[in-house]
Write a protein that holds these residues in place. Structure first.
Motif, PDB file in Angstrom:
ATOM      1  N   GLY A   1       0.700  -1.175   0.062  1.00  0.00           N
ATOM      2  CA  GLY A   1       0.075  -0.065  -0.035  1.00  0.00           C
ATOM      3  C   GLY A   1       1.030   1.202  -0.022  1.00  0.00           C
ATOM      4  O   GLY A   1       2.066   1.360   0.777  1.00  0.00           O
ATOM      5  N   THR A   2       0.529   2.218  -0.711  1.00  0.00           N
ATOM      6  CA  THR A   2       1.202   3.392  -0.748  1.00  0.00           C
ATOM      7  C   THR A   2       0.603   4.624  -0.075  1.00  0.00           C
ATOM      8  O   THR A   2       1.168   5.630   0.494  1.00  0.00           O
ATOM      9  N   HIS A   3      -0.897   4.463   0.113  1.00  0.00           N
ATOM     10  CA  HIS A   3      -1.725   5.422   1.069  1.00  0.00           C
ATOM     11  C   HIS A   3      -2.411   4.553   1.962  1.00  0.00           C
ATOM     12  O   HIS A   3      -3.339   3.801   1.572  1.00  0.00           O
ATOM     13  N   GLN A   4      -2.503   5.226   3.137  1.00  0.00           N
ATOM     14  CA  GLN A   4      -3.287   4.526   4.322  1.00  0.00           C
ATOM     15  C   GLN A   4      -3.788   5.744   4.942  1.00  0.00           C
ATOM     16  O   GLN A   4      -3.440   6.626   5.278  1.00  0.00           O
ATOM     17  N   PHE A   5      -5.184   5.407   5.324  1.00  0.00           N
ATOM     18  CA  PHE A   5      -5.852   6.297   6.035  1.00  0.00           C
ATOM     19  C   PHE A   5      -7.220   5.740   6.909  1.00  0.00           C
ATOM     20  O   PHE A   5      -7.500   4.590   6.297  1.00  0.00           O
ATOM     21  N   THR A   6      -7.658   6.326   7.981  1.00  0.00           N
ATOM     22  CA  THR A   6      -8.841   5.559   8.637  1.00  0.00           C
ATOM     23  C   THR A   6      -9.836   6.745   8.590  1.00  0.00           C
ATOM     24  O   THR A   6      -9.526   7.677   8.939  1.00  0.00           O
ATOM     25  N   LEU A   7     -11.080   6.127   8.357  1.00  0.00           N
ATOM     26  CA  LEU A   7     -12.242   7.050   8.697  1.00  0.00           C
ATOM     27  C   LEU A   7     -13.384   6.400   9.083  1.00  0.00           C
ATOM     28  O   LEU A   7     -13.469   5.050   9.178  1.00  0.00           O
ATOM     29  N   LYS A   8     -14.615   7.139   9.372  1.00  0.00           N
ATOM     30  CA  LYS A   8     -15.656   6.364  10.215  1.00  0.00           C
ATOM     31  C   LYS A   8     -16.519   5.901   8.737  1.00  0.00           C
ATOM     32  O   LYS A   8     -16.415   6.382   7.759  1.00  0.00           O
ATOM     33  N   GLN A   9     -17.174   4.609   9.118  1.00  0.00           N
ATOM     34  CA  GLN A   9     -18.054   3.775   8.040  1.00  0.00           C
ATOM     35  C   GLN A   9     -18.967   4.976   7.685  1.00  0.00           C
ATOM     36  O   GLN A   9     -19.393   4.846   6.429  1.00  0.00           O
ATOM     37  N   GLY A  10     -19.516   5.533   8.386  1.00  0.00           N
ATOM     38  CA  GLY A  10     -20.753   6.478   7.930  1.00  0.00           C
ATOM     39  C   GLY A  10     -20.208   7.491   6.836  1.00  0.00           C
ATOM     40  O   GLY A  10     -21.178   7.809   6.276  1.00  0.00           O
ATOM     41  N   GLU A  11     -19.059   8.084   7.202  1.00  0.00           N
ATOM     42  CA  GLU A  11     -18.563   9.232   6.364  1.00  0.00           C
ATOM     43  C   GLU A  11     -18.356   8.535   4.956  1.00  0.00           C
ATOM     44  O   GLU A  11     -18.608   8.992   4.017  1.00  0.00           O
TER      45      GLU A  11
END
Length: 367
Positions: free
Chosen positions: A124-134
Motif C-alpha cells: 500500500g502506498t496510501h493509508q488512512f482511517t475514517l468512519k464507516q458512516g462518512e
C-alpha cells in the motif's frame, strides 16, 4: 474440520461474502466460498478475481481446524431455510461436507482449498482511517452517477482523489457528474487518484453497517483494501485515466434558482409520468419567481407543473432528462436546492442552498 455455529451468527457474513461470488462462472472454484477454521476463528472468503471479501466470525467454542471450499449459493440457501436460533454443525469427511441442524442433514460437494485463488497482496502506498458512516455518505451521494457497461470502461467506476487536504469521490456517466468531498483531512502523504470498479463500490457500500465504527483503507498501485472488525475487502483498481472533472464544472453560471427540494422533487415525479419513456425529457421554463415544467410523449400526451421559485432574471428554456434531476434531488438534503445555469446549451449545477459537501452537474437535452 469440524465445528458448531449458530445460524444467526453465520448468515450475515455468509450473505455478504456470497454476494461477491458471480452466479455464472468459468472456473468452478469461483462459485464456492472458502471456509477456514483456526481454533475458534472462522473466516469465509468469496471472490470473482476482481473483488475479494473475507468475513470473520468468532465461534463460542473451538472446533477442529481445517479449510475447505463449498458451493456458496447452496450454503446460503440452506442457512436461510433453517429456523432462526438454530445451531448448525459442520463436519468434513473425505471430500464432502455435512451440514446438520436439528433433524435436517445436508451433504455438500467440495473443492480443494488449495485451488482457491488469492488476490495478491500489493504494497500500500496510501493509508488512512475514517468512519464507516462518512464513507457510506461519500458513496451514496455519488454512486448513482457511475456508468453501467460503458465502452469507456473508466466511467464504470468511481474516482477517489486523495491529497493532504481531503478525500473527494467523483462519478460520471458522461451525461451527469456527482462529486462529494469529505470535509476534513484524512492524513495521507502525497496525492493520488484511483478508480474503483463499479462492483467494488457496490460491495464496499454493503459492508458499511456501523456508522460510528472505523474502517481502515489501504490503497496500492493496483488494489484497494478496506478492513473493519468483521471484514477484509479487496478490489482491483480500474487501470485507466478518469476525465478531468474540473473542466466539466460550469464556469460562472449567471442564473441562480432557489427552490424547495421537496416541491421540485414531487413536481418532477409527476411530470415524468408523461415524459417520453426512452428519453425521459422534460422542458424547464424559467420566468421571474416561476418555474414551469412540461413533459410530453409520442402519444401527444402532456403534463405541466408550475413551481414557485426564487429567481430574477431573463426567461430561459432548457431541457433535461428528468431521471437525472430526480436522482440528484433524491440524495440532496436540506429544505432548499440551488440550481445554477447560464444558457440552454450549457450544463446546470445543482447543490444544497447552504454550504454542502456535494456538487452535481447535469447536461441539458435538446427537446
Amino acid at each position: 474440520m469440524k465445528f458448531s455455529i449458530s445460524r444467526d451468527a453465520l448468515i450475515k457474513p455468509l450473505n455478504l461474502v456470497a454476494g461477491v461470488v458471480e452466479r455464472r462462472q468459468t472456473l468452478p472454484i469461483l462459485a464456492n466460498v472458502l471456509m477456514v477454521l483456526d481454533g475458534d476463528r472462522l473466516s469465509l472468503t468469496g471472490t470473482d478475481l476482481e473483488v475479494e471479501l473475507v468475513g470473520r466470525v468468532q465461534l463460542t467454542s473451538a472446533g477442529e481446524s481445517g479449510e475447505v471450499t463449498v458451493p456458496a449459493r447452496k450454503l446460503v440457501d440452506i442457512c436461510k431455510s433453517l429456523p432462526e436460533g438454530s445451531d448448525i454443525q459442520f463436519s468434513m469427511q473425505d471430500s464432502k461436507v455435512t451440514v446438520k441442524s436439528g433433524r435436517s442433514r445436508f451433504t455438500l460437494s467440495t473443492l480443494s482449498a488449495r485451488e482457491f485463488p488469492n488476490v495478491e497482496d500489493s504494497m500500500g502506498t496510501h493509508q488512512f482511517t475514517l468512519k464507516q458512516g462518512e464513507l457510506k455518505r461519500l458513496i451514496e451521494r455519488t454512486g448513482f452517477a457511475m456508468a453501467q457497461q460503458d465502452v469507456r470502461y473508466y466511467l464504470n467506476g468511481m474516482l477517489w482523489e486523495l491529497n493532504d487536504k481531503q478525500l473527494r469521490v467523483v462519478a460520471t456517466d458522461g451525461h451527469r457528474l456527482a462529486m462529494c468531498t469529505l470535509p476534513h483531512k484524512v492524513g495521507v502523504k502525497g496525492d493520488t487518484q484511483v478508480i474503483l470498479p463499479r462492483k467494488g463500490v457496490l460491495e464496499l457500500s454493503r459492508l458499511l453497517l456501523d456508522e460510528e465504527a472505523e474502517i481502515a483503507i489501504v490503497i496500492g498501485s493496483n488494489h484497494i483494501r478496506a478492513t473493519t472488525n468483521d471484514f477484509t475487502f479487496t478490489s482491483k483498481l480500474v487501470d485507466g485515466k478518469f476525465p478531468d472533472y474540473q473542466r466539466v464544472l460550469p464556469r460562472n453560471p449567471d442564473k441562480m434558482v432557489l427552490g424547495s427540494r421537496l416541491e421540485l422533487r414531487q413536481a418532477f415525479t409527476r411530470t415524468a409520468i408523461l415524459s417520453n419513456e426512452k428519453y425521459r425529457g422534460v422542458r424547464l421554463k424559467l420566468t421571474d419567481n416561476n418555474l414551469d415544467i412540461v413533459a410530453n410523449n409520442p402519444e401527444q400526451e402532456e403534463a405541466e407543473e408550475t413551481v414557485s421559485v426564487d429567481y430574477q432574471g431573463d426567461s430561459v428554456e432548457i431541457g433535461f432528462n428528468v431521471g437525472y434531476l430526480l436522482d440528484v434531488l433524491g440524495v440532496l438534503s436540506g429544505e432548499q436546492v440551488k440550481l445554477s445555469l447560464s444558457d440552454p446549451n450549457s450544463s446546470a449545477l445543482l447543490e444544497e442552498s447552504e454550504a454542502g459537501d456535494s456538487l452535481y452537474v447535469v447536461m441539458p437535452m435538446r427537446l
